[in-house]
Enzyme design. Structure first.
Site, PDB file in Angstrom:
ATOM      1  N   ASP A  21       0.867  -1.179   0.000  1.00 17.02           N
ATOM      2  CA  ASP A  21       0.000   0.000   0.000  1.00 17.02           C
ATOM      3  C   ASP A  21       0.901   1.224   0.000  1.00 17.02           C
ATOM      4  O   ASP A  21       2.095   1.121   0.282  1.00 17.02           O
ATOM      5  CB  ASP A  21      -0.900  -0.008   1.251  1.00 17.02           C
ATOM      6  CG  ASP A  21      -1.782   1.230   1.333  1.00 17.02           C
ATOM      7  OD1 ASP A  21      -2.407   1.570   0.315  1.00 17.02           O
ATOM      8  OD2 ASP A  21      -1.824   1.895   2.385  1.00 17.02           O
ATOM      9  N   SER A  22       0.311   2.384  -0.258  1.00 13.06           N
ATOM     10  CA  SER A  22       1.086   3.614  -0.222  1.00 13.06           C
ATOM     11  C   SER A  22       1.481   3.986   1.207  1.00 13.06           C
ATOM     12  O   SER A  22       2.344   4.823   1.403  1.00 13.06           O
ATOM     13  CB  SER A  22       0.257   4.742  -0.834  1.00 13.06           C
ATOM     14  OG  SER A  22      -0.993   4.825  -0.175  1.00 13.06           O
ATOM     15  N   CYS A  36      -3.806  -0.917  -1.936  1.00 16.24           N
ATOM     16  CA  CYS A  36      -4.070   0.488  -2.243  1.00 16.24           C
ATOM     17  C   CYS A  36      -5.055   0.585  -3.416  1.00 16.24           C
ATOM     18  O   CYS A  36      -4.802   0.030  -4.485  1.00 16.24           O
ATOM     19  CB  CYS A  36      -2.745   1.138  -2.619  1.00 16.24           C
ATOM     20  SG  CYS A  36      -2.860   2.864  -3.045  1.00 16.24           S
ATOM     21  N   GLU A  64      -6.450   9.771   9.328  1.00 18.51           N
ATOM     22  CA  GLU A  64      -5.137   9.666   9.981  1.00 18.51           C
ATOM     23  C   GLU A  64      -5.087  10.533  11.234  1.00 18.51           C
ATOM     24  O   GLU A  64      -4.378  10.229  12.195  1.00 18.51           O
ATOM     25  CB  GLU A  64      -4.030  10.011   8.985  1.00 18.51           C
ATOM     26  CG  GLU A  64      -4.074   9.038   7.822  1.00 18.51           C
ATOM     27  CD  GLU A  64      -2.757   8.761   7.149  1.00 18.51           C
ATOM     28  OE1 GLU A  64      -1.775   9.458   7.422  1.00 18.51           O
ATOM     29  OE2 GLU A  64      -2.731   7.835   6.308  1.00 18.51           O
ATOM     30  N   CYS A  95     -11.274   3.282  -1.116  1.00 16.51           N
ATOM     31  CA  CYS A  95      -9.991   3.767  -0.600  1.00 16.51           C
ATOM     32  C   CYS A  95      -9.713   3.037   0.713  1.00 16.51           C
ATOM     33  O   CYS A  95     -10.638   2.764   1.478  1.00 16.51           O
ATOM     34  CB  CYS A  95     -10.075   5.284  -0.360  1.00 16.51           C
ATOM     35  SG  CYS A  95      -8.613   5.974   0.455  1.00 16.51           S
ATOM     36  N   HIS A 145      -8.678   3.931   3.458  1.00 15.00           N
ATOM     37  CA  HIS A 145      -9.018   4.616   4.709  1.00 15.00           C
ATOM     38  C   HIS A 145     -10.522   4.660   5.010  1.00 15.00           C
ATOM     39  O   HIS A 145     -10.920   4.905   6.135  1.00 15.00           O
ATOM     40  CB  HIS A 145      -8.503   6.057   4.654  1.00 15.00           C
ATOM     41  CG  HIS A 145      -7.015   6.181   4.741  1.00 15.00           C
ATOM     42  ND1 HIS A 145      -6.165   5.529   3.873  1.00 15.00           N
ATOM     43  CD2 HIS A 145      -6.217   6.870   5.599  1.00 15.00           C
ATOM     44  CE1 HIS A 145      -4.910   5.831   4.183  1.00 15.00           C
ATOM     45  NE2 HIS A 145      -4.925   6.647   5.231  1.00 15.00           N
TER      46      HIS A 145
HETATM   47  N1  DGL Z   1      -4.006   3.969  -0.070  1.00 14.37           N
HETATM   48  C1  DGL Z   1      -4.621   5.015  -0.850  1.00 14.37           C
HETATM   49  C2  DGL Z   1      -5.845   4.424  -1.560  1.00 14.37           C
HETATM   50  O1  DGL Z   1      -6.436   3.459  -1.136  1.00 14.37           O
HETATM   51  C3  DGL Z   1      -4.983   6.223  -0.011  1.00 14.37           C
HETATM   52  C4  DGL Z   1      -3.804   7.026   0.443  1.00 14.37           C
HETATM   53  C5  DGL Z   1      -3.007   7.616  -0.719  1.00 14.37           C
HETATM   54  O2  DGL Z   1      -3.485   8.576  -1.372  1.00 14.37           O
HETATM   55  O3  DGL Z   1      -1.930   7.124  -0.985  1.00 14.37           O
HETATM   56  O4  DGL Z   1      -6.246   4.937  -2.579  1.00 14.37           O
END
Ligand code: DGL
Length: 295
Positions: free
Chosen positions: A17-18, A80, A159, A191, A193
């Site tokens: 993931d990012s 991600c 976050e 997403c 989050h």
């Molecule tokens: N993990 C990213 C997503 O699910 C969200 C955070 C980011 O922008 O990197 O799209």
């Protein structure tokens, strides 16, 4: 005679993931596949992906996958949504292990759940701009009406821990009114989050609208794939979990526990630039022919 031999594979599943958001997907994988070991890579040094260009997201996704390949994982889960929306077909074409993104399982669940075929998709700016969820849903149910909305403020809000704050409801109302105006009956939380905002989103949209958590659907898809490829871990495996990050973010444990709903053990910060210099080259070379078709 005639019986197919059952093979097991106790190598870990790789997840990237990012950042730490992908732990919402890990949580679902642990629930669904309690015997599988997991190696997680969170690219915390380069987050966010959701505001970046397609080219950069593709390159970062490849590099994240190289790191997991170097750990000898048996399958890669792209947790991600942004990377799933932009890079999964390329990764599937290039890598010689199965790659599963969160997009297709989420789209499939929404297409099945939606009774009036009016589906809302929320995600980062890059995910929405890519139109990938829309294309995926239309491929399953062409008659669907898709209403998409980028919600960039949701990520920092989660976050910050503001999942049920006054400000959360104000922002949710502002982003989500378009879905209500268009009378969607199902909404994809597109997403990593957003599952943490489930309560606020559900209250804003009302109880009749069904929410799809792509992470839950993805865990089911991973289970099926392991079975199909005959690479599940044996039932008596004590799974191991390793978490690698490219930077140790401020308040990591606090944020990570919110996503995973348990403490995060074995966290290691790695010098990702060093990895790319030392090992990246080998991978770029290995996949050179295929990559020239992509770039
Ligand atoms: N993990 C990213 C997503 O699910 C969200 C955070 C980011 O922008 O990197 O799209």
């Amino acid at each position: 005679m005639g019986k197919t031999a059952i093979h097991f594979d106790d190598r870990a599943i790789g997840v990237f993931d990012s950042g730490v958001g992908g732990l919402t997907v890990v949580k679902q994988l642990i629930k669904k596949l309690p015997h599988e070991s997991i190696i997680y890579f969170g690219d915390t040094a380069r987050i966010p992906y959701g505001t970046k260009s397609e080219e950069i997201v593709r390159r970062f996704s490849l590099e994240d996958s190289f790191f997991l390949m170097d750990k000898n994982v048996k399958l890669i889960v792209v947790a991600c949504n942004t990377a799933s929306a932009i890079a999964v077909p390329m990764l599937q074409n290039i890598l010689d292990i199965p790659v599963i993104g969160v997009l297709e399982p989420g789209a499939r669940a929404a297409a099945t759940l939606s009774s009036r075929k009016r589906i809302g998709v929320i995600g980062t700016a890059a995910t929405i701009r890519s139109n990938s969820y829309q294309k995926e849903i239309k491929a399953i149910t062409p008659e669907s009406q898709i209403i998409q909305q980028a919600c960039p403020l949701f990520v920092p809000m989660v976050e910050e821990g503001w999942t049920e704050d006054d400000v959360t409801y104000l922002i949710a109302k502002r982003y989500l009114h378009i879905l209500l105006e268009n009378q969607v009956d199902t909404v994809i939380l597109g997403c990593t989050h957003y599952p943490l905002l489930r309560t606020a989103i559900q209250k804003t949209l009302g109880p009749a609208i069904r929410l799809v958590d792509s992470g839950i659907e993805t865990a089911e898809t991973v289970k099926k794939m392991l079975h199909k490829k005959n690479i599940s871990a044996p039932d008596n495996t004590h799974p191991k979990y390793y978490f690698y990050l490219s930077d140790m973010p401020y308040k990591f444990q606090e944020i990570a526990e919110r996503f995973l709903e348990r403490t995060v053990p074995h966290v290691e910060t790695i010098n990702f630039d060093q990895f790319l210099i030392e090992k990246g080259e080998q991978f770029w070379k290995k996949y050179q022919d295929l990559l020239t078709k992509v770039y």
